[in-house]
Design an enzyme around this catalytic site. Structure first.
Site, mmCIF file in Angstrom:
data_model
loop_
_atom_site.group_PDB
_atom_site.id
_atom_site.type_symbol
_atom_site.label_atom_id
_atom_site.label_comp_id
_atom_site.label_asym_id
_atom_site.label_seq_id
_atom_site.Cartn_x
_atom_site.Cartn_y
_atom_site.Cartn_z
ATOM 1 C CE LYS A 235 -13.938 6.635 -18.031
ATOM 2 N NZ LYS A 235 -13.799 7.119 -16.714
ATOM 3 C CG ASP B 116 -10.806 14.942 -14.508
ATOM 4 O OD1 ASP B 116 -10.190 14.405 -15.444
ATOM 5 O OD2 ASP B 116 -11.749 14.384 -13.914
ATOM 6 C CE1 TYR C 73 -18.694 9.739 -14.132
ATOM 7 C CE2 TYR C 73 -17.240 10.015 -12.246
ATOM 8 C CZ TYR C 73 -18.138 9.253 -12.970
ATOM 9 O OH TYR C 73 -18.485 8.020 -12.514
ATOM 10 N NE ARG D 247 -2.778 0.197 3.428
ATOM 11 C CZ ARG D 247 -2.235 0.625 4.577
ATOM 12 N NH1 ARG D 247 -1.856 1.878 4.708
ATOM 13 N NH2 ARG D 247 -2.077 -0.205 5.601
HETATM 14 C C1 LIG Z 1 -13.621 13.221 -16.568
HETATM 15 C C2 LIG Z 1 -13.723 12.107 -15.584
HETATM 16 N N1 LIG Z 1 -13.074 12.207 -14.422
HETATM 17 C C3 LIG Z 1 -13.122 11.233 -13.495
HETATM 18 C C4 LIG Z 1 -13.853 10.085 -13.712
HETATM 19 C C5 LIG Z 1 -13.879 8.997 -12.663
HETATM 20 O O1 LIG Z 1 -12.986 8.001 -13.043
HETATM 21 P P1 LIG Z 1 -13.099 6.450 -12.615
HETATM 22 O O2 LIG Z 1 -14.313 5.913 -13.281
HETATM 23 O O3 LIG Z 1 -11.809 5.876 -13.109
HETATM 24 O O4 LIG Z 1 -13.220 6.423 -11.143
HETATM 25 C C6 LIG Z 1 -14.525 9.933 -14.907
HETATM 26 C C7 LIG Z 1 -15.289 8.710 -15.160
HETATM 27 O O5 LIG Z 1 -15.895 8.588 -16.174
HETATM 28 C C8 LIG Z 1 -14.459 10.965 -15.875
HETATM 29 O O6 LIG Z 1 -15.123 10.873 -17.041
#
Ligand SMILES: Cc1ncc(COP(=O)(O)O)c(C=O)c1O
Length: 416
Positions: A206, A181, A107, A54
């Site tokens: 992604k 992000d 998101y 961890r």
């Molecule tokens: C722009 C964005 N940020 C964060 C996330 C969250 O990521 P995760 O699904 O890997 O937890 C997503 C999920 O679709 C996303 O589209």
């Protein structure tokens, strides 16, 4: 600053063969949870400083070095998911009573976290449209600890000008952390730290992994106090990826620079084709000159990426028919894999966003989001054309709306 180009760094940045790894060319998957110590409290420094997985693991470390390298950052961190990365940042970089600002078109999971958990934890949260810089500067003050937003937003594909936002925020409060992000653009398209941001994070689930076969989050920063906080989050929140998932993401990432241009070329061609289709109401794709964020994105990013949103003429029924009718493109949440996916933001990725907020930001029931994959683009256009024709025709006997069992409904709203 690296002396190599992105293509070289993304391949060699995380790992080098040497004696300690038997000169393996690819980073071995080290599954051990714990490591033999040299003495009480002293790790065996001849083979690294690992104590317990961890805290640190060689396969995860290769991935963390890779993301730091390609983001041109001093430090990289891997988390068990994009959400784990976001929540680690907020929980360990802001404390009760701090003011935090989040983009209003993020998101759905991020929106839910800020609107609920962050507030319950005592943070003073505001969700703003960050294209309005004067609106933002009126809100930033000396208690603002974090401004977090997406470079290109989902599903409305708004473009946020990282340079201008970071400069405006830091002029008012130099200690406020601008956290980006950058899941949709990836470091191949742009590196937010080079535009004044303090922290960049990704849902590596992604594009960075790119193969839709694991869930992971990555963070990079050159700020040493952020490094200490995020290491604390890995250790004490514990949301770290497994060695196997770390290996998959490292492997996927090595072809990011080959995949991203093709995602873009395919998306641009599809967007241009959709513009010519009279059954389509509106298209949001920042690679089209008609998009309001076109100039800003051109200034910041190599390409406009592979995501586009459109509304089909009609109602939710037409969107449903479209989504039930594609043959190559799967109806599924998520994005950024080699395969094309389509989804219904209103009832899927943004199901957990309030009706009022959806209305305010413009997520409608006839809206469809496409994650354009790496298939032959003409095959994709044929698939889309066929589905549009079925969607707007009365002749086809479509599947009736399926009654969703509550447990499935709960999962569906948690998707992306
Ligand atoms: C722009 C964005 N940020 C964060 C996330 C969250 O990521 P995760 O699904 O890997 O937890 C997503 C999920 O679709 C996303 O589209």
């Amino acid at each position: 600053m690296s002396k190599f180009s992105f293509e070289t760094d993304v391949i060699h940045g995380g790992f080098a063969p040497d004696k300690s790894n038997f000169f393996s060319v690819s980073a071995p998957i080290t599954m051990s949870s714990t490591y033999k110590m040299a003495d009480i409290g002293i790790p065996d420094l001849t083979n690294g400083t690992y104590i317990y997985s961890r805290l640190g693991n060689p396969t995860r470390e290769a991935l963390e070095k890779s993301i730091a390298k390609v983001e041109n950052a001093k430090h990289g961190f891997a988390f068990a998911s994009g959400m784990a990365a976001i929540t680690a940042c907020v929980q360990f970089l802001a404390k009760s009573g701090d003011h935090v600002i989040c983009g209003d078109d993020v998101y759905g999971g991020t929106n839910w976290y800020f609107s609920n958990i962050a507030k319950q934890n005592g943070l003073n949260v505001e969700m703003l449209d960050l294209r309005d810089i004067s609106g933002l500067t009126k809100k930033v003050n000396n208690k603002t600890k974090i401004v977090l937003f997406e470079t290109v937003t989902n599903p409305l594909i708004k473009v946020n000008d990282v340079s201008t936002i970071a400069k405006a925020v830091h002029e008012i409060n130099k200690d406020c952390l601008v956290i980006i992000d950058n899941t949709f653009l990836t470091p191949w398209n742009m590196r937010p730290l080079e535009h004044g941001a303090d922290v960049v994070l990704h849902s590596a689930t992604k594009y960075i992994n790119g193969h839709s076969d694991c869930v992971c989050g990555l963070v990079a920063t050159s700020n040493d106090s952020v490094r200490d906080a995020l290491f604390g989050a890995q250790v004490y929140l514990g949301g770290v990826p497994s060695p196997f998932d770390s290996f998959l993401v490292s492997r996927g990432m090595k072809t990011l620079h080959l995949r991203m241009p093709r995602h873009y070329e395919n998306a641009l061609k599809i967007a241009k084709w959709l513009q010519t289709n009279e059954k389509i109401e509106k298209i949001w794709y920042p690679g089209l000159e008609s998009h309001e964020g076109y100039e800003v994105l051109k200034k910041l990013s190599r390409t406009a990426g592979g995501l586009l949103t459109f509304t089909i003429k009609g109602s939710e029924e037409q969107a449903r028919r479209f989504l039930q009718s594609t043959k190559l493109i799967s109806l599924a949440v998520s994005l950024g894999g080699y395969e094309s996916l389509a989804q219904h933001p209103y009832s899927m990725t943004h199901a957990n966003v309030t009706e009022e907020h959806k209305k305010k930001i413009g997520i409608t029931k006839n809206m469809i989001r496409l994650s354009v994959g790496l298939e032959n683009v003409d095959d994709l256009i044929n698939d889309i054309e066929n589905a549009i024709n079925i969607a707007v025709s009365d002749e086809h006997d479509m599947k009736k709306t399926i009654t969703v069992p509550p447990v499935v409904e709960k999962c569906a709203t948690a998707g992306n």
